[in-house]
Design a protein around this motif. Structure first.
Motif, short mmCIF file in Angstrom:
data_model
loop_
_atom_site.label_atom_id
_atom_site.label_comp_id
_atom_site.label_asym_id
_atom_site.label_seq_id
_atom_site.Cartn_x
_atom_site.Cartn_y
_atom_site.Cartn_z
N LYS A 1 -34.37 53.60 41.90
CA LYS A 1 -34.93 52.47 42.65
C LYS A 1 -34.36 51.15 42.14
O LYS A 1 -33.99 50.27 42.92
CB LYS A 1 -36.45 52.48 42.46
N LYS A 2 -34.29 51.05 40.80
CA LYS A 2 -33.74 49.82 40.20
C LYS A 2 -32.33 49.57 40.70
O LYS A 2 -31.96 48.44 41.03
CB LYS A 2 -33.69 49.99 38.67
N TYR B 1 -33.00 51.92 54.40
CA TYR B 1 -31.92 51.12 53.84
C TYR B 1 -30.68 51.28 54.69
O TYR B 1 -30.44 52.36 55.24
CB TYR B 1 -31.58 51.58 52.42
N LYS C 1 -29.47 32.98 45.12
CA LYS C 1 -30.13 34.07 45.82
C LYS C 1 -31.57 34.29 45.35
O LYS C 1 -32.34 34.96 46.00
CB LYS C 1 -29.37 35.38 45.56
N ASP D 1 -35.82 40.03 48.66
CA ASP D 1 -36.38 41.34 48.92
C ASP D 1 -37.77 41.47 48.29
O ASP D 1 -38.71 41.96 48.90
CB ASP D 1 -35.44 42.41 48.35
N ARG E 1 -32.37 46.12 53.47
CA ARG E 1 -33.54 46.82 53.96
C ARG E 1 -33.65 46.51 55.44
O ARG E 1 -33.41 45.40 55.88
CB ARG E 1 -34.78 46.26 53.25
N HIS F 1 -35.95 55.87 52.09
CA HIS F 1 -36.11 55.87 50.64
C HIS F 1 -36.18 57.26 50.02
O HIS F 1 -35.43 57.59 49.11
CB HIS F 1 -37.36 55.07 50.28
N ARG G 1 -39.46 48.95 56.43
CA ARG G 1 -39.03 48.57 55.08
C ARG G 1 -38.66 49.77 54.22
O ARG G 1 -38.20 49.62 53.11
CB ARG G 1 -40.13 47.78 54.36
N ARG H 1 -45.71 41.95 52.57
CA ARG H 1 -46.03 43.26 53.15
C ARG H 1 -47.13 43.92 52.34
O ARG H 1 -48.06 44.52 52.87
CB ARG H 1 -44.78 44.12 53.10
N THR I 1 -37.30 56.10 39.16
CA THR I 1 -37.49 54.67 38.94
C THR I 1 -36.15 53.99 38.69
O THR I 1 -35.89 52.89 39.19
CB THR I 1 -38.39 54.44 37.71
N ILE J 1 -29.02 45.91 46.64
CA ILE J 1 -29.48 45.04 47.71
C ILE J 1 -29.17 43.59 47.35
O ILE J 1 -28.69 42.81 48.17
CB ILE J 1 -31.00 45.20 47.94
N GLU J 2 -29.44 43.27 46.09
CA GLU J 2 -29.20 41.90 45.65
C GLU J 2 -27.73 41.51 45.75
O GLU J 2 -27.40 40.37 46.03
CB GLU J 2 -29.65 41.77 44.19
N MET K 1 -40.33 39.13 50.21
CA MET K 1 -40.82 39.69 51.46
C MET K 1 -41.72 40.89 51.19
O MET K 1 -42.73 41.11 51.87
CB MET K 1 -39.64 40.13 52.36
N GLY K 2 -41.33 41.64 50.15
CA GLY K 2 -42.11 42.82 49.79
C GLY K 2 -43.55 42.45 49.46
O GLY K 2 -44.48 43.18 49.82
N TRP L 1 -41.37 50.55 47.82
CA TRP L 1 -41.81 49.24 47.36
C TRP L 1 -40.88 48.74 46.26
O TRP L 1 -40.44 49.51 45.42
CB TRP L 1 -43.23 49.32 46.78
N PRO L 2 -40.60 47.45 46.25
CA PRO L 2 -39.78 46.91 45.16
C PRO L 2 -40.40 47.25 43.81
O PRO L 2 -41.62 47.25 43.66
CB PRO L 2 -39.80 45.40 45.41
N LEU L 3 -39.53 47.51 42.86
CA LEU L 3 -39.97 47.95 41.54
C LEU L 3 -40.95 46.98 40.90
O LEU L 3 -41.89 47.39 40.21
CB LEU L 3 -38.75 48.11 40.64
N ILE L 4 -40.77 45.68 41.16
CA ILE L 4 -41.65 44.69 40.53
C ILE L 4 -43.10 44.90 40.97
O ILE L 4 -44.03 44.68 40.21
CB ILE L 4 -41.17 43.25 40.82
N GLU M 1 -32.22 48.35 44.25
CA GLU M 1 -32.57 46.93 44.36
C GLU M 1 -31.41 46.06 43.90
O GLU M 1 -31.13 45.02 44.50
CB GLU M 1 -33.83 46.65 43.54
N ASN N 1 -36.08 37.67 43.92
CA ASN N 1 -35.15 37.59 45.04
C ASN N 1 -35.90 37.76 46.36
O ASN N 1 -37.09 38.05 46.39
CB ASN N 1 -34.02 38.61 44.90
#
Lengths: 674, 231
Positions: free
Chosen positions: A648-649, A670, B147, B189, A662, A625, A667, B196, A645, A655-656, B192-193, B215-218, A652, B187
């Motif tokens: 990061k968006k 990537y 998804k 990811d 990941r 990362h 984790r 963790r 940020t 990834i989707e 699972m995040g 870490w996922p943004l959410i 993600e 989703n």
């Protein structure tokens, strides 16, 4: 005697004789009164040397044979040592000699003239006796006393002098000491004494000098005191961290003033002024660095980083710099020589380099360039192209390819127009149409709105469309009525004729009055089908602005109401034949416009970030990362500062969409999915 | 094996031959027992299966649940599905049924019911739980190519699957999900995040949470929201 093995007796005899002789001499020197002390010493020394010479000559055989074999001190050296021990180090002479010398130095320092020749001789004597004698019997105490002296003096000066004066004094003292060494001290003392002066006069008071109120570094910078600054630079360079301190204070000062400059709402009212102020500030400091700071690269770097810091504090800097360029290219550079044009453009480039959000600049530059090209309002085509070349050199082909496309379109359109009129000679007498065909991708996107052109024009436009599509298949043309201009000849009530330069919208409105004396807003709106907000602005510019009021409105209010009635203003006057009413000039954006542009920029950045991520991951296959964030930021640096940020968006999102995944166990890692 | 022996016999032999090892004997003995079990398992299957589709459908599952005296929204049913590796939510195929019940050594409803506590324990073992947690998400993807799962369903799923283990984290996260507007779906990811997150991050101070990590943004937003609430 030596030959007869009496070398011992000879040698010891020599020693004894010389010693006792010297003791007498010592007495006579001691007896010398006051000022004559040194002279006496010197004379006796002279004598001694001469005598020693003779003695050595006489005893040469002993010197060569007896002494080496017995490893006794050679004659000359012996003579020196005995002199040293019996004269110089004799109780009464040693202290008195030192004090006398130091007194003389002090006298000279306080302005009196002393016998330098005599000093030189005495010092030379000490050197002849051995460097350690010079150092121990003179130099060391000399340095101590000097330190005390300068400590006191610097304290005195710093209380009563301002910075500039103090530095002058320090410089003078430094030069004095160096001169002193040249004249009567041994060369080895130069560095040592200058170090003393530097420490006492400069190093110990460095911070206080820099921060001195009303005369310190900041004041010197503000008042362009080149000489004082130069002196400070030279002096502070001599001491550890001297230049560092200057640089630190200069940097924070520039950052502070710069920050004030870019956040002052007064200054921000006029973008061109604002940028000019930035350029002036840069020029000022460039001068200081060149004239006073010896073009020191570290200072240049400090200046650059400071500018980069505060220019980016204001998010509108890219827009304002573009507006500055726009003003220059529209009229500012009129009559300016080619060389000077280059100089100004280079300065603009220098500011451009400081921008972190270069893509924002690009967006505005494109908008402003479009307006300049379409209104034909550029002072010099060469200047425009020159700037494009500079941008290309700085940012690469990608940055400027669309801009160049705009120029190409202009040129191509010219040729197209020639072709059009050549193939339609019958149109020669009618209104002249000039069409610029804009390639959609290169020009800033504009939504095309409705607009009903007057009959004469729409016929002409259709003919053009047919002609163009006849020679270019597979293309679609849409008229950008919101970007056009028209020159129309008008005759007013009293017969006054004028040529009006108006926007296309304005033309549509005015032409309506060929068939009607009075029209109300609704009628105009219906006939022209121009969008309401544009129409209102258009009517305002023709009915409510002094000097441009070719229309009369009832009621005479500033705002356009739905029931307002419009008439041709028969009383219209202007001292010019040609009157310009159109408003196609680039202006500072309004708040909502600014928001929109900013949003578009943010949207544009998303695919760029994604492309960078994919590029990096494709070559590295897998990456953690923090490294991705760092690499992406670096790759995009030349266009804008990527927000972690946001990156990061995008990751993600990728990834989707199954571009990346990941790692299951780590984790943070990537992986690129081919 | 001697070549002659294999040539002689030619075909695979289901009955144990005299010169087989003790292990073989045991295996075949248990497979004999399994055949009887298998028959009962199949019979049980058909007792709940839908006549036309030959699959146990939601109605059948509901019937099974009431026979086991377990609510059909109980997490243990999800665990059962996991054990069966059931693919479609609300349905069990014969193969899946067989797989699950065989593994649980259950061929009657009673045995199945009695196997549930053991199953729970098995699922809760850390190595299995991650797999189960991950399965739970996939199981809820009902449409093809789907998804992500909507917020409402995710909240229920979180409560079901993690509620017992991480009550507080789940409650707060659910509250956050319901109040925020940035995300309409979750989703895999992010799913699972969160697990963790529950395991690694100290709660409720989040002192060891670093939004600059992967870490996922959410979750970054969730932590921010929590910290704002707490101050």
């Amino acid at each position: 005697m030596v030959l007869h093995k009496f070398g011992d007796r000879l040698y010891s005899g020599l020693v004894t004789t010389m010693t006792s002789h010297l003791k007498e001499i010592s007495k006579s020197i001691e007896d010398a009164k006051g000022g004559l002390f040194l002279e006496e010493l010197h004379r006796k020394w002279d004598d001694h040397n001469k005598a020693l010479q003779m003695i050595r000559d006489i005893l040469m055989y002993m010197d060569r044979t007896y002494i080496p074999s017995t490893q006794k001190t050679p004659v000359h050296e012996l003579g020196m040592n005995l002199w040293r021990d019996n004269i110089i180090h004799s109780g009464k002479i040693q202290t008195r000699l030192l004090n006398t010398l130091l007194e003389l130095v002090l006298k000279e320092r306080t302005g009196e003239v002393i016998n330098r020749g005599l000093m030189r001789n005495i010092i030379k004597m000490l050197m002849d006796l051995g460097s350690s004698v010079y150092q121990g019997d003179f130099e060391r105490p000399f340095l101590e006393v000097s330190a005390e002296f300068y400590r006191g003096e610097s304290q005195k000066f710093i209380e009563c002098c301002d910075c500039g004066d103090y530095l002058k004094k320090a410089e003078r003292r430094l030069n004095e000491e160096m001169e002193r060494v040249t004249h009567y001290l041994d060369a080895q003392s130069e560095t040592k004494i200058t170090n003393v002066v530097e420490k006492e006069m400069i190093a110990n008071h460095m911070v206080r000098l820099i921060q001195m109120e009303n005369s310190g570094l900041v004041n010197m910078l503000l008042d362009d005191k080149y000489e004082d600054l130069g002196r400070m630079y030279v002096l502070f360079r001599r001491v550890q961290d001297g230049l560092l301190k200057i640089r630190e204070v200069m940097t924070s000062h520039i950052r502070e003033t710069g920050k004030q400059l870019v956040t002052d709402p007064e200054r921000l009212k006029d973008p061109v002024e604002f940028v000019q102020r930035l350029l002036d500030e840069k020029d000022k400091y460039d001068n200081i660095i060149t004239l006073s700071f010896n073009n020191d690269k570290t200072f240049q770097n400090a200046l650059n980083s400071s500018f980069e810091y505060f220019i980016n504090l204001n998010a509108r800097s890219p827009e304002f710099i573009s507006l500055f360029v726009d003003e220059k290219l529209r009229k500012g550079l009129k009559g300016v020589s080619e060389e000077d044009v280059e100089i100004i453009l280079d300065k603009v480039m220098m500011l451009f380099r400081y921008l972190q959000e270069k893509d924002v600049f690009e967006k505005y530059y494109k908008q402003h360039l479009a307006k300049r090209l379409l209104s034909g309002k550029t002072v010099s085509d060469d200047a425009e192209r020159s700037l494009i070349v500079k941008l290309k050199t700085e940012c690469g082909y990608q940055f400027t390819s669309k801009l160049e496309g705009m120029f190409t379109d202009m040129k191509t359109s010219q040729d197209t127009m020639h072709g059009f009129y050549a193939s339609h000679p019958e149109l020669g007498d009618g209104p002249t149409l000039t069409v610029q065909v804009l390639t959609t991708g290169s020009w800033p996107t504009q939504p095309s709105a409705t607009c009903n052109l007057p009959a004469e024009m729409s016929v002409l436009c259709e003919k053009f469309r047919a002609y163009y599509l006849g020679t270019h298949t597979g293309r679609r043309l849409s008229w950008q009525t919101n970007m056009g201009t028209a020159d129309i000849k008008a005759t007013f009530g009293k017969g006054q004729k004028h040529e009006l330069n108006v926007s296309t919208y304005q033309m549509c409105v005015l032409m309506l009055f060929n068939n009607a004396d009075r029209l109300n807003y609704k009628e105009i709106e219906q006939a022209t089908e121009i969008p309401a907000s544009d129409l209102k602005r258009c009517l305002q510019s023709m009915a409510c602005v002094k000097g441009k009021n070719v229309l009369r409105k009832e009621p005479m209010s500033k705002d356009i109401g739905e029931d307002d009635a419009f008439f041709v203003n028969d009383k219209f006057t202007s001292k010019f034949y040609k009157v310009k009413i159109g408003t196609v000039v680039a202006q500072k954006e309004s708040e909502p416009e600014k928001q929109e542009t900013r949003q578009r920029v943010e949207e544009d950045r998303k695919p760029q970030i994604e492309a960078a991520i994919v590029r990096i991951m494709k070559s590295r296959r897998q990456l953690d990362h923090n490294n991705i964030i760092a690499e992406v930021t670096k790759q995009l640096q030349s266009r804008f500062l990527a927000n972690p940020t946001e990156i990061k968006k995008r990751i993600e999102s990728l990834i989707e969409r199954d571009f990346l995944e990941r790692d299951n166990s780590d984790r943070k890692l990537y992986r690129y999915l081919a | 094996m001697r070549r002659s022996a294999s040539r002689k016999t030619g075909q695979p032999n289901s009955t144990p031959s005299l010169n087989s090892s003790p292990a073989d004997l045991f295996r075949s003995a248990s497979s004999k027992a399994t055949t009887k079990e298998l028959e009962r398992i199949d019979a049980l299957y058909y007792s709940y299966a839908n006549g036309s589709s030959a699959m146990i459908d939601p109605e059948g599952i509901e019937a099974l649940c009431s026979d086991m005296e377990v609510d059909h929204t109980d997490v243990r049913i999800l665990m059962l599905a996991w054990k069966m590796k059931a693919e479609k939510q609300g349905y069990f195929s014969l193969e899946e049924w067989r797989r699950g019940l065989k593994a649980l050594r259950a061929d009657t409803v009673n045995k199945l019911k009695k196997a549930l506590p053991e199953l729970e324990k098995e699922v809760k073992r850390p190595t299995n739980f991650v797999d189960f947690y991950s399965y739970a998400f996939r199981y809820c993807l009902t449409e093809e190519k789907q998804k992500s799962i909507d917020i409402e369903s995710i909240c229920e799923l979180l409560d079901l699957v993690l509620g017992s283990q991480f009550r507080e984290q789940v409650d707060f996260f659910v509250e956050y999900l319901k109040t925020q507007n940035d995300y309409k779906v979750i989703n895999n990811d992010q799913w699972m995040g969160f697990y963790r997150f529950c395991n690694e991050i100290s709660f409720p101070d989040f002192s060891n949470y670093d939004p600059e990590l992967a870490w996922p943004l959410i979750l970054d937003n969730f932590v921010e929201w929590m910290l704002a609430k707490q101050s």
